[in-house]
Design a protein around this motif. Sequence first.
Motif, PDB file in Angstrom:
ATOM      1  N   ILE A 146       0.817  -1.226   0.000  1.00  0.00           N
ATOM      2  CA  ILE A 146       0.000   0.000   0.000  1.00  0.00           C
ATOM      3  C   ILE A 146       0.853   1.281   0.000  1.00  0.00           C
ATOM      4  CG2 ILE A 146      -1.699   1.352   1.295  1.00  0.00           C
ATOM      5  CD1 ILE A 146      -2.953  -1.292   2.147  1.00  0.00           C
ATOM      6  N   PRO A 147       1.859   1.403   0.890  1.00  0.00           N
ATOM      7  CA  PRO A 147       2.558   2.681   1.009  1.00  0.00           C
ATOM      8  C   PRO A 147       3.126   3.229  -0.299  1.00  0.00           C
ATOM      9  CG  PRO A 147       3.197   1.256   2.797  1.00  0.00           C
ATOM     10  CD  PRO A 147       2.361   0.434   1.886  1.00  0.00           C
ATOM     11  N   SER A 148       3.777   2.369  -1.097  1.00  0.00           N
ATOM     12  CA  SER A 148       4.420   2.924  -2.291  1.00  0.00           C
ATOM     13  C   SER A 148       3.371   3.488  -3.254  1.00  0.00           C
ATOM     14  CB  SER A 148       5.274   1.858  -2.964  1.00  0.00           C
ATOM     15  OG  SER A 148       4.485   0.778  -3.354  1.00  0.00           O
ATOM     16  N   PHE A 149       2.242   2.779  -3.412  1.00  0.00           N
ATOM     17  CA  PHE A 149       1.203   3.298  -4.307  1.00  0.00           C
ATOM     18  C   PHE A 149       0.563   4.550  -3.726  1.00  0.00           C
ATOM     19  CE2 PHE A 149       1.285  -1.172  -5.728  1.00  0.00           C
ATOM     20  CZ  PHE A 149       1.602  -0.923  -7.052  1.00  0.00           C
ATOM     21  N   ALA A 150       0.313   4.545  -2.424  1.00  0.00           N
ATOM     22  CA  ALA A 150      -0.315   5.706  -1.801  1.00  0.00           C
ATOM     23  C   ALA A 150       0.544   6.951  -2.002  1.00  0.00           C
ATOM     24  CB  ALA A 150      -0.536   5.452  -0.310  1.00  0.00           C
ATOM     25  N   ARG A 151       1.848   6.779  -1.873  1.00  0.00           N
ATOM     26  CA  ARG A 151       2.743   7.940  -2.044  1.00  0.00           C
ATOM     27  C   ARG A 151       2.727   8.460  -3.473  1.00  0.00           C
ATOM     28  NH1 ARG A 151       8.349   7.218   1.084  1.00  0.00           N
ATOM     29  NH2 ARG A 151       7.541   7.434   3.198  1.00  0.00           N
TER      30      ARG A 151
ATOM     31  N   SER B   4       4.130   2.088 -12.431  1.00  0.00           N
ATOM     32  CA  SER B   4       4.448   1.634 -11.075  1.00  0.00           C
ATOM     33  C   SER B   4       3.674   0.368 -10.731  1.00  0.00           C
ATOM     34  CB  SER B   4       4.193   2.732 -10.045  1.00  0.00           C
ATOM     35  OG  SER B   4       2.842   3.054 -10.020  1.00  0.00           O
ATOM     36  N   ILE B   5       2.526   0.159 -11.387  1.00  0.00           N
ATOM     37  CA  ILE B   5       1.804  -1.102 -11.169  1.00  0.00           C
ATOM     38  C   ILE B   5       2.652  -2.260 -11.697  1.00  0.00           C
ATOM     39  CG2 ILE B   5      -0.125  -2.486 -12.038  1.00  0.00           C
ATOM     40  CD1 ILE B   5      -1.877  -0.029 -11.738  1.00  0.00           C
ATOM     41  N   MET B   6       3.291  -2.038 -12.858  1.00  0.00           N
ATOM     42  CA  MET B   6       4.091  -3.118 -13.424  1.00  0.00           C
ATOM     43  C   MET B   6       5.311  -3.418 -12.552  1.00  0.00           C
ATOM     44  SD  MET B   6       3.707  -2.596 -17.419  1.00  0.00           S
ATOM     45  CE  MET B   6       2.096  -2.857 -18.131  1.00  0.00           C
ATOM     46  N   ILE B   7       5.948  -2.352 -12.065  1.00  0.00           N
ATOM     47  CA  ILE B   7       7.075  -2.578 -11.163  1.00  0.00           C
ATOM     48  C   ILE B   7       6.598  -3.267  -9.895  1.00  0.00           C
ATOM     49  CG2 ILE B   7       8.810  -1.408  -9.757  1.00  0.00           C
ATOM     50  CD1 ILE B   7       8.835   0.752 -11.992  1.00  0.00           C
ATOM     51  N   GLY B   8       5.420  -2.839  -9.406  1.00  0.00           N
ATOM     52  CA  GLY B   8       4.843  -3.458  -8.220  1.00  0.00           C
ATOM     53  C   GLY B   8       4.576  -4.929  -8.448  1.00  0.00           C
ATOM     54  N   PHE B   9       4.115  -5.251  -9.652  1.00  0.00           N
ATOM     55  CA  PHE B   9       3.845  -6.640  -9.993  1.00  0.00           C
ATOM     56  C   PHE B   9       5.130  -7.469  -9.908  1.00  0.00           C
ATOM     57  CE2 PHE B   9       3.267 -10.173 -12.870  1.00  0.00           C
ATOM     58  CZ  PHE B   9       2.027 -10.646 -12.488  1.00  0.00           C
ATOM     59  N   ASN B  10       6.200  -6.909 -10.434  1.00  0.00           N
ATOM     60  CA  ASN B  10       7.499  -7.580 -10.341  1.00  0.00           C
ATOM     61  C   ASN B  10       7.897  -7.845  -8.909  1.00  0.00           C
ATOM     62  OD1 ASN B  10       7.939  -7.701 -13.002  1.00  0.00           O
ATOM     63  ND2 ASN B  10       9.207  -5.874 -13.118  1.00  0.00           N
ATOM     64  N   ASN B  11       7.766  -6.789  -8.089  1.00  0.00           N
ATOM     65  CA  ASN B  11       8.140  -6.945  -6.686  1.00  0.00           C
ATOM     66  C   ASN B  11       7.291  -8.013  -6.028  1.00  0.00           C
ATOM     67  OD1 ASN B  11      10.064  -5.010  -6.920  1.00  0.00           O
ATOM     68  ND2 ASN B  11       8.719  -3.333  -6.267  1.00  0.00           N
ATOM     69  N   ALA B  12       6.012  -8.069  -6.429  1.00  0.00           N
ATOM     70  CA  ALA B  12       5.121  -9.061  -5.832  1.00  0.00           C
ATOM     71  C   ALA B  12       5.561 -10.467  -6.216  1.00  0.00           C
ATOM     72  CB  ALA B  12       3.688  -8.800  -6.276  1.00  0.00           C
TER      73      ALA B  12
ATOM     74  N   LEU C 297       6.775   2.160 -21.134  1.00  0.00           N
ATOM     75  CA  LEU C 297       5.733   3.115 -20.783  1.00  0.00           C
ATOM     76  C   LEU C 297       6.322   4.412 -20.259  1.00  0.00           C
ATOM     77  CD1 LEU C 297       2.864   1.306 -18.877  1.00  0.00           C
ATOM     78  CD2 LEU C 297       2.698   2.614 -20.960  1.00  0.00           C
ATOM     79  N   LYS C 298       7.356   4.272 -19.426  1.00  0.00           N
ATOM     80  CA  LYS C 298       7.958   5.437 -18.794  1.00  0.00           C
ATOM     81  C   LYS C 298       8.633   6.341 -19.812  1.00  0.00           C
ATOM     82  CE  LYS C 298       9.372   4.577 -14.059  1.00  0.00           C
ATOM     83  NZ  LYS C 298      10.494   3.990 -13.325  1.00  0.00           N
ATOM     84  N   SER C 299       9.405   5.713 -20.730  1.00  0.00           N
ATOM     85  CA  SER C 299      10.231   6.523 -21.627  1.00  0.00           C
ATOM     86  C   SER C 299       9.436   7.060 -22.804  1.00  0.00           C
ATOM     87  CB  SER C 299      11.410   5.687 -22.134  1.00  0.00           C
ATOM     88  OG  SER C 299      10.929   4.560 -22.813  1.00  0.00           O
ATOM     89  N   ARG C 300       8.110   6.887 -22.765  1.00  0.00           N
ATOM     90  CA  ARG C 300       7.296   7.385 -23.864  1.00  0.00           C
ATOM     91  C   ARG C 300       7.280   8.898 -23.839  1.00  0.00           C
ATOM     92  NH1 ARG C 300       1.303   7.237 -24.310  1.00  0.00           N
ATOM     93  NH2 ARG C 300       1.404   6.584 -22.142  1.00  0.00           N
TER      94      ARG C 300
END
Lengths: 266, 267
Positions: free
Chosen positions: A146-151, A195-203, A263-266
């Motif tokens: 939660i914290p990383s997405f909330a921020r 950040s969802i995709m990075i979050g998915f990786n971390n998960a 997505l980021k470098s677009r």
Amino acid sequence: MKKKLLNQPTFLLGTIITSIMLLMTFIGFFYTPYDPTQMDNSNKLAGCSLEHIMGCDNFGRDIFSRVLQGMGNTFLIAVATVTIGVVCGILLGAFTGYFGGWIDEVIMRIIDVIFAFPSILLALVFVSIFGTGKYNVVFALGIAFIPSFARIVRSEFIKYKDMDYVKSARLAGVSDLRIMFVHILPNTMTVLLSSIMIGFNNAVLSEAGMSYLGIGVQPPDASLGSMLSEAQSYLFSAPNYAIFPGVMIILLVLGFSLMADGLKSR
Amino acid sequence: MERLLEIKNLNIEFHDHDIPERVVNNFNLELAKGEIVGIVGESGSGKSMTAMAIAGLLRRHDMEKKGEIIFEGKELLHASRSEVRQYQGDDIGMIFQEPMTSLNPVKRIGWQVEESLRIHRPDMSKEERYRRAIESLRDVELEEPEKVYRQYPHELSGGMRQRVMIAAAMICEPKLLIADEPTTALDVTIQLQIVKLLQRLNQEKQTSILFISHDLSLVKKLCHRIIVMHDGNIVESGSTKEVFYQPKEEYTKQLIQAIPKLEKLIL
């Protein structure tokens, strides 16, 4: 817009890898060449062959079938975790960012406290309270996410809440809730998606880590992490046991990382 | 003529420093239906603050507001947020200075123009909303309104965006349109077009307009009456002719002298 994205080599490569992995996961839900829990003493730690393309584990179970099933488990846990994190993160971030004031201070400090714990440690605490199992792991990791997405959402909302078009929406008599979720939220999507995709990786990695520690998916069910953990005793006698689940984790994470990067470098 | 808006002794003070800072001082205004009033003054003279107060956008806790803003007999300055919201977008519309940032970049033009209808006419059907939006876009002299309806803000020029803003502000046919420096970010030919458009809307729909600008030549073209502000105070007010041809105050004279000569010749 879609066309431009797919022209980008990193995003394209990521999409290809991810779709192959997703396809394998999907197939794994319905069909595996062998029963993933079927033991066969004659095939203990067998190497790669035509019958068992990834070989067999220490109980003679087909590794390919177990990898397929394990990817399903890993994937489900990752998706559920990220969903909990994103939904709660959006709600908390939106309210704190948009309204500010003392509520913002209080909620953000609580989030800082959660953030300060390593997610594995937090999950360990949860599991030791509620017991092991898939759903407890999802719950524990979800809260840790939660914290990383909330921020992220909060900082985006702070950026957008004083924009002219938000002001003019307010001037059209639009309610605060509608401004938050209909006018501002779509603007945060680019940042949120990557950040969802990075979050998915971390998960995926956290799940693998938890199962490796033996508190995630319980045997005889397979997950990529638990397979790795079982494989470590046979690293030299049957390297294929560790290599294939490991490679699958790498590919799953790589695919999403490349997509997020595109997505980021677009 | 029927009175639409009355402002009595409006005072706005900021309390975010040790010494309170007064940005609007004893502002009085009466606005009749169908009238165009211009507020002119240099930057920081409090004209935008006055406009935001009327629109109900001043809701900061470190700010003290005194006086009365009476819109059709209803006091708005101290009313609650939900009461003010009934009027915002429906009876009071506002357009901003910067057309580049006042449209939401991820939403289609049509969606944004329709937003006030969605809020204030919730029982209106989708087709009716579409029809009204197209009509509104055509009203502000945009060519191919059906095409603009489906476009995103980045596909439009500054002048077109300002027209879209006016269309969005006018869609509920408000009785009062507050235009806070609507022409400042546009080039001169477009400025004139926007002013003419406002003039036409005023005549056709009897919308009162509060036109805030520091461009005196445009104000002279558009407004019936002028209020000159300086440092939060009203320096001078009167009909456009009076203020322009018999200015009483030194500050007004200076402002009029500051109009570029060439432009004066053309207009």
